[in-house]
Design an enzyme around this catalytic site. Structure first.
Site, PDB file in Angstrom:
ATOM      1  N   LYS A 229       2.591  -2.425  -7.349  1.00 25.49           N
ATOM      2  CA  LYS A 229       2.955  -1.143  -6.718  1.00 25.49           C
ATOM      3  C   LYS A 229       4.025  -0.498  -7.600  1.00 25.49           C
ATOM      4  O   LYS A 229       5.185  -0.898  -7.577  1.00 25.49           O
ATOM      5  CB  LYS A 229       3.490  -1.338  -5.296  1.00 25.49           C
ATOM      6  CG  LYS A 229       3.738  -0.003  -4.612  1.00 25.49           C
ATOM      7  CD  LYS A 229       4.336  -0.161  -3.234  1.00 25.49           C
ATOM      8  CE  LYS A 229       4.479   1.198  -2.582  1.00 25.49           C
ATOM      9  NZ  LYS A 229       5.220   2.173  -3.391  1.00 25.49           N
ATOM     10  N   ARG A 394      -4.856   5.587   6.472  1.00 26.37           N
ATOM     11  CA  ARG A 394      -5.852   4.907   7.292  1.00 26.37           C
ATOM     12  C   ARG A 394      -5.589   3.408   7.268  1.00 26.37           C
ATOM     13  O   ARG A 394      -5.395   2.815   6.213  1.00 26.37           O
ATOM     14  CB  ARG A 394      -7.261   5.164   6.764  1.00 26.37           C
ATOM     15  CG  ARG A 394      -7.605   6.639   6.597  1.00 26.37           C
ATOM     16  CD  ARG A 394      -7.891   7.316   7.909  1.00 26.37           C
ATOM     17  NE  ARG A 394      -8.222   8.729   7.734  1.00 26.37           N
ATOM     18  CZ  ARG A 394      -8.559   9.538   8.716  1.00 26.37           C
ATOM     19  NH1 ARG A 394      -8.616   9.088   9.952  1.00 26.37           N
ATOM     20  NH2 ARG A 394      -8.824  10.806   8.476  1.00 26.37           N
TER      21      ARG A 394
END
Length: 531
Positions: A229, A394
């Site tokens: 990340k 989501r």
């Protein structure tokens, strides 16, 4: 403006998502097209820039109301919202005059920006006196550039989907990009066939949910891809019509700020849209985020800037290739095409493939996560290999598994009241660490405490204030808090010489006296560990 002010009131008076969507849909069904476009823009974070200093607004409100300026200031600190304070203090109409639509007022505000202070005072004073309290509240939100009313862009997308009959994903794509409310036709923006094409238009970003626990619940690790990340700026790089466009996640067009990426226009085929992380990258490794930040605010990019903080895109998804929308394809197929696109571009200094990490089981991945900071990473991204590229946040297919925060114990030395529902409580704090016998401020934080703890600290601040500097209270240096943060860097703008990334309070150290708080040397050691 009356109808829009009534919409804002309805939205402000409910916390139920269904009621907010219903209010938005009813407004869209009844409003003229020009007003609809401005409402969409405002609720999608396309706020107008502040055209008047707030200090001038407070002075003009004091003159009109006959209230001393100090009382206007105190009223603002109690209410916690300047737009609401001025709406209530300034005399005006009891009911709406209803003369101007929302679009009319937005054009009026655009013209106001070019007026001198004397003209602004006259125009705004006249506007205030012709408006009802509700209209004045919305008007004040617009002129202060603070139009934030607890309605997410996603709620507006749902309401627009109901109003237009389009799918939510299609609506999200239509309202992305650089369209302007004052020069766009509603019918073109939401035409069933897509309307006139805008080559610069980005796709809505797919966002990951934070993974709070271990990934064991995600099932077989063979069905997942893991990446670092990266700590940069999420961006889409688009090549269409012989032009290159670079969009930030906040839908800001930042192409001109990164000229070193422009050669990719010739290296990627038309109809390409890459999703990735924009980083400062040098000698095969990312540089601190603070260096990249220095480039965002600059109007001109100098040779020195390009040498000190060269930028690159670490691509991790391919949304469009040779004009074909790939978002419904599974991630593993998009990834294979992405690798080809990056290799074809042949500019590793500007475009690189974000590497997929090799791991056999979740325990091995946890060990990789523990090494994240050594790779200048915030943790891991986990993506289901069969997942489509969706719209918005989501749950289920994309997760971010961040490393635990860095932390130090620090002493609170200043406190200030919050805003909104926290306007009557001291909730915004400044923290310091020891440098010899002196406390040196190094961070501000306002999140992390429970409601009960905030009430306790608020009562303590009121009892232990030593002196006031306007709204800021200097307090007894007694309370210690553990401050967590994602990253640390050097900063010439701070007295401590240190800047933190995303500081927040992890806990109130009621077990620790101020004398045992951490030191500037501790922060220096953390800085050295981060390279």
């Amino acid at each position: 403006m009356q109808a829009f002010a009534e919409l804002v009131t309805r939205l402000d008076q409910t916390t139920k998502t269904s009621e907010k969507i219903a209010a938005l849909t009813e407004y869209l069904d009844a409003a003229p097209d020009a007003d609809k476009l401005w409402a969409i823009a405002l609720f999608a974070d396309r706020r107008p820039r502040r055209s008047v200093k707030t200090s001038a607004l407070r002075e003009w409100a004091a003159e009109l109301s006959g209230i001393p300026l100090w009382l206007v200031e105190d009223s603002y600190h109690v209410a916690g919202d300047l737009a609401e304070t001025l709406a209530l203090l300034v005399p005006g109409q009891q009911a709406s005059a209803g003369a101007r639509s929302l679009a009319d007022w937005m054009r009026w505000l655009a013209e106001l920006a070019g007026a001198d202070d004397a003209a602004k005072r006259q125009l705004i004073s006249g506007a205030w006196q012709a408006q009802s309290v509700r209209e004045r509240f919305v008007f004040n939100k617009l002129i202060t550039g603070g139009f934030r009313l607890g309605v997410s862009k996603q709620l507006m997308i749902k309401a627009l989907a109901r109003h237009t009959g389009l799918e939510e994903a299609a609506v999200a794509h239509r309202i992305a990009g650089s369209w302007e409310p004052g020069s766009t036709a509603f019918g073109d923006l939401f035409a069933p066939d897509g309307g006139p094409g805008d080559p610069s238009k980005p796709y809505p970003f797919f966002l990951a949910y934070p993974l709070e626990d271990s990934p064991d619940s995600l099932g077989d690790p063979a069905g997942w891809q893991a990446e670092w990340k990266w700590d940069g700026i999420r961006a889409q790089l688009i090549v269409r019509g012989g032009e290159l466009f670079l969009w930030s996640r906040g839908e800001e067009l930042i192409t001109d700020k990164f000229p070193e990426l422009h050669p990719l226009r010739e290296r990627l085929p038309g109809g390409t849209a890459l999703d990735g992380e924009l980083l400062s990258w040098k000698d095969g490794a990312p540089l601190p985020f603070a260096l990249l930040q220095t480039r965002i605010g600059r109007k001109n990019v100098t040779r020195k800037t390009l040498a000190e903080a060269p930028a690159a895109i670490l691509a991790y998804d391919l949304l469009e290739w040779q004009g074909r929308d790939l978002r419904s394809e599974p991630l593993h197929a998009r990834r294979a095409l992405l690798a080809q696109a990056v290799e074809q571009a042949g500019l590793p200094g500007q475009l690189r493939l974000s590497p997929a990490l090799d791991f056999g089981d979740w325990e091995a991945l946890a060990r990789l996560r523990a090494e994240a900071r050594a790779h200048h990473s915030e943790g891991l991204m986990l993506k289901r290999l069969s997942s489509a590229y969706q719209t918005g946040r989501r749950r289920g297919d994309w997760w971010k598994w961040k490393v635990d925060a860095l932390s130090v114990d620090a002493v609170m030395i200043y406190a200030q009241r919050g805003h909104g529902r926290r306007a009557n409580l001291f909730t915004d704090y400044t923290f310091a660490v020891w440098d010899g016998d002196a406390l040196v401020p190094f961070a501000k934080a306002y999140s992390g405490l429970t409601d009960a703890e905030m009430l306790q600290v608020d009562a303590w601040v009121k009892r232990n204030t030593l002196e006031r500097f306007g709204p800021v209270h200097r307090v007894q240096p007694e309370l210690v808090f553990e401050i967590g943060f994602e990253g640390i860097s050097r900063s010439s703008r701070h007295k401590s010489g240190i800047a933190l990334r995303f500081p927040r309070m992890l806990r109130w150290r009621q077990d620790k006296p101020a004398a045992e708080a951490d030191t500037l040397e501790t922060l220096g050691a953390l800085l050295a560990q981060q390279g």
